[in-house]
Design a protein around this motif. Structure first.
Motif, short mmCIF file in Angstrom:
data_model
loop_
_atom_site.label_atom_id
_atom_site.label_comp_id
_atom_site.label_asym_id
_atom_site.label_seq_id
_atom_site.Cartn_x
_atom_site.Cartn_y
_atom_site.Cartn_z
N SER A 255 -0.92 29.29 3.89
CA SER A 255 -1.96 30.08 4.53
C SER A 255 -2.73 31.05 3.86
CB SER A 255 -1.34 30.85 5.85
OG SER A 255 -0.36 31.75 5.40
N ILE A 313 1.07 27.23 10.96
CA ILE A 313 0.45 25.91 11.73
C ILE A 313 -0.93 25.70 11.59
CG2 ILE A 313 0.29 25.09 14.13
CD1 ILE A 313 3.13 25.86 14.70
N ASP A 314 -1.60 27.16 11.72
CA ASP A 314 -3.00 26.86 11.68
C ASP A 314 -3.64 26.30 10.31
OD1 ASP A 314 -3.32 27.42 14.32
OD2 ASP A 314 -3.86 29.79 14.02
N MET A 316 -1.88 24.68 8.12
CA MET A 316 -1.34 23.24 8.17
C MET A 316 -2.50 22.30 8.75
SD MET A 316 2.75 22.80 8.44
CE MET A 316 3.83 23.67 6.93
N ARG A 317 -2.91 22.61 9.96
CA ARG A 317 -3.93 22.06 10.72
C ARG A 317 -5.00 21.91 10.05
NH1 ARG A 317 -3.43 24.56 15.11
NH2 ARG A 317 -2.18 23.48 16.42
N THR A 318 -5.55 22.98 9.48
CA THR A 318 -6.95 23.01 8.64
C THR A 318 -6.84 22.15 7.43
OG1 THR A 318 -7.31 25.03 9.52
CG2 THR A 318 -8.21 24.47 7.49
N ALA A 320 -4.74 19.49 6.99
CA ALA A 320 -5.00 18.14 7.62
C ALA A 320 -6.31 17.57 8.05
CB ALA A 320 -3.76 17.91 8.69
N GLY A 321 -7.03 18.49 8.49
CA GLY A 321 -8.32 18.06 9.07
C GLY A 321 -9.11 17.92 7.84
N TRP A 356 6.74 21.53 15.38
CA TRP A 356 5.28 21.27 15.49
C TRP A 356 4.92 19.89 14.41
CZ3 TRP A 356 1.45 21.46 11.56
CH2 TRP A 356 0.04 21.17 12.08
N ILE A 357 5.38 20.18 13.13
CA ILE A 357 5.13 19.07 12.14
C ILE A 357 5.68 17.58 12.72
CG2 ILE A 357 6.11 18.25 9.88
CD1 ILE A 357 6.28 21.39 8.87
N SER A 360 3.48 17.14 16.63
CA SER A 360 1.99 17.45 17.21
C SER A 360 1.14 16.24 16.83
CB SER A 360 1.71 18.52 16.14
OG SER A 360 1.31 18.13 14.93
N THR A 362 -0.26 15.61 14.40
CA THR A 362 -1.31 16.19 13.26
C THR A 362 -1.26 15.17 11.79
OG1 THR A 362 -1.28 18.61 13.89
CG2 THR A 362 -2.10 18.14 11.79
#
Length: 412
Positions: A255, A313-314, A316-318, A320-321, A356-357, A360, A362
């Motif tokens: 992050s 988490i935020d 990792m989501r970013t 991945a996107g 979450w991993i 989710s 994701t």
């Protein structure tokens, strides 16, 4: 988690390598092309280069020809002028000597010199240097007065990247005997951050991570888990193989936050979202990204408090996107045990991120590294015979991680 390692890129023309099996290749597959075979993620700038030549040594993870080398100046405040670059095969990391006749002077747009502005990178023209997986490529760079963009933390003992420094002054890149160079410096690389080539491999896996990926404290005489994965790729039919590029930097965070260990920002590289373009998306042939990171965020340090699960988490989501937007697949790995007491805030945050991993959706696939290495008697720690310290597996643990990866994850 404060130590790390580097990696490069490489590839080979399919017509130059005979299939390792009589099994027919499936029709409709992607044609051979440029892939990244190894990588060295630069972490910061440390001083100015003296009048010496640096012979950087990297181990490639796939066969290739028409080899190209990338030099980068991501952190320098001034431009760097590269006066000479040579690349050859090195039979042994114990010696700076090169295989006779393998050393070739590189050009940049058919010129021997190049100036790299701050924040920029440049590739050499293709070189007539064929390689196979496991070969050591020695890249000799003469850039006196240049800002030293480097990777400096010590990696494990097996097939380590590192460098030799000439006695100087002057350009010693053409020296195949190695007599111009001093002793090997494990884990020290200047400017050279990728090698690419034309290869029968169908693409590259980029492992984005911190010191667990970088190989810090993987003691015991074995390779890093990314190198184990590359070894296993070699057992597949040629049309199923992928190269493996290691984009691990010790102390790195997933992050965007102050680095927990270094207020100067020069030890551990920019946070993963900030280096994603340079260290991952800009590399040739990327097909998969394997993300194993978050320990430093959750653990914190003197320079930054432990991050909450939502922050990790935020991030990792970013990531991945952005990987998906670039047309690649991303595999998430769960965060390893960190010796935090059961029920503590840090352990609860780690468990929340790992849950979450796993659930989710994701990621295109999940590698449950936590389940592989945790101690069944105490899941807050890595098994004693597989760890060096609370954060880091030893060589045996890295071997277990590399062997645990289901290669079918990379079948698409």
């Amino acid at each position: 988690m404060r130590f790390r390692r580097t990696a490069v890129v490489l590839a080979v023309s399919a017509s130059l390598l005979a299939p390792a099996t009589a099994e027919a290749a499936p029709s409709g597959g992607a044609p051979p092309g440029w892939v990244t075979l190894t990588e060295s993620s630069l972490e910061g700038v440390h001083g100015t280069a003296p009048d010496v030549t640096i012979r950087n040594v990297l181990t490639v993870t796939a066969a290739g020809t028409a080899l190209r080398v990338r030099l980068s100046n991501p952190f320098g405040a001034t431009a760097m002028t590269v006066r000479s670059v040579w690349a050859g095969r090195q039979p042994s990391t114990n010696s700076p000597a090169l295989a006779p006749g393998s050393n070739h002077r590189a050009t940049f747009g058919f010129r021997h010199t190049v100036t790299i502005p701050p924040g920029a990178s440049v590739w050499t023209d293709p070189l007539p240097l064929p390689v196979r997986r496991g070969d050591h490529v020695a890249v000799s760079v003469y850039a006196p007065g240049a800002p030293v963009d480097d990777h400096t933390f010590p990696p494990p003992a097996t097939d380590t990247p590192g460098s030799f420094t000439s006695a100087g002054p002057g350009d010693a890149g053409a020296d195949e005997s190695g007599s111009a160079y001093g002793p090997f410096a494990p884990g020290v690389l200047w400017w050279t951050d990728a090698i690419s080539a034309v290869s029968p491999a169908r693409g590259t896996i980029v492992a984005l991570g911190d010191s667990i990926t970088d190989g810090y404290n993987a003691f015991g005489g074995g390779p890093r888990w990314t190198d184990v994965l590359a070894e296993r790729m070699e057992t597949l039919p040629p049309w199923r193989r992928l190269s493996v590029a290691n984009a691990g930097i010790s102390g790195n965070t997933v992050s965007v936050q102050p680095n927990p260990y270094d207020p100067t920002g020069q030890c551990c590289g920019p946070p993963a979202p900030m280096r994603l373009d340079r260290d991952v998306l800009s590399l040739p042939g990327v097909r998969y990204v394997l993300l194993l990171e978050g320990t430093n965020d959750l653990g914190g340090g003197d320079n930054a408090p432990p991050a909450p699960a939502a922050q990790v988490i935020d991030a990792m989501r970013t990531i991945a996107g952005r990987v998906h937007a670039a047309g690649h697949r991303i595999v998430g790995a769960t965060i390893l045990p960190m010796c935090n007491a059961a029920g503590s805030a840090k352990e609860q945050a780690r468990l929340a991120v790992d849950a979450w991993i796993r659930t989710s959706g994701t990621f295109d696939a999940v590698l449950d590294f936590d389940a592989v290495l945790r101690d069944p008697a105490d899941p807050t720690v890595i098994r004693a015979d597989w760890r060096t310290d609370c954060y880091h597996p030893n060589a045996a643990g890295d071997r277990i991680l590399g062997d645990s990866i289901d290669l079918k994850v990379f079948a698409r």
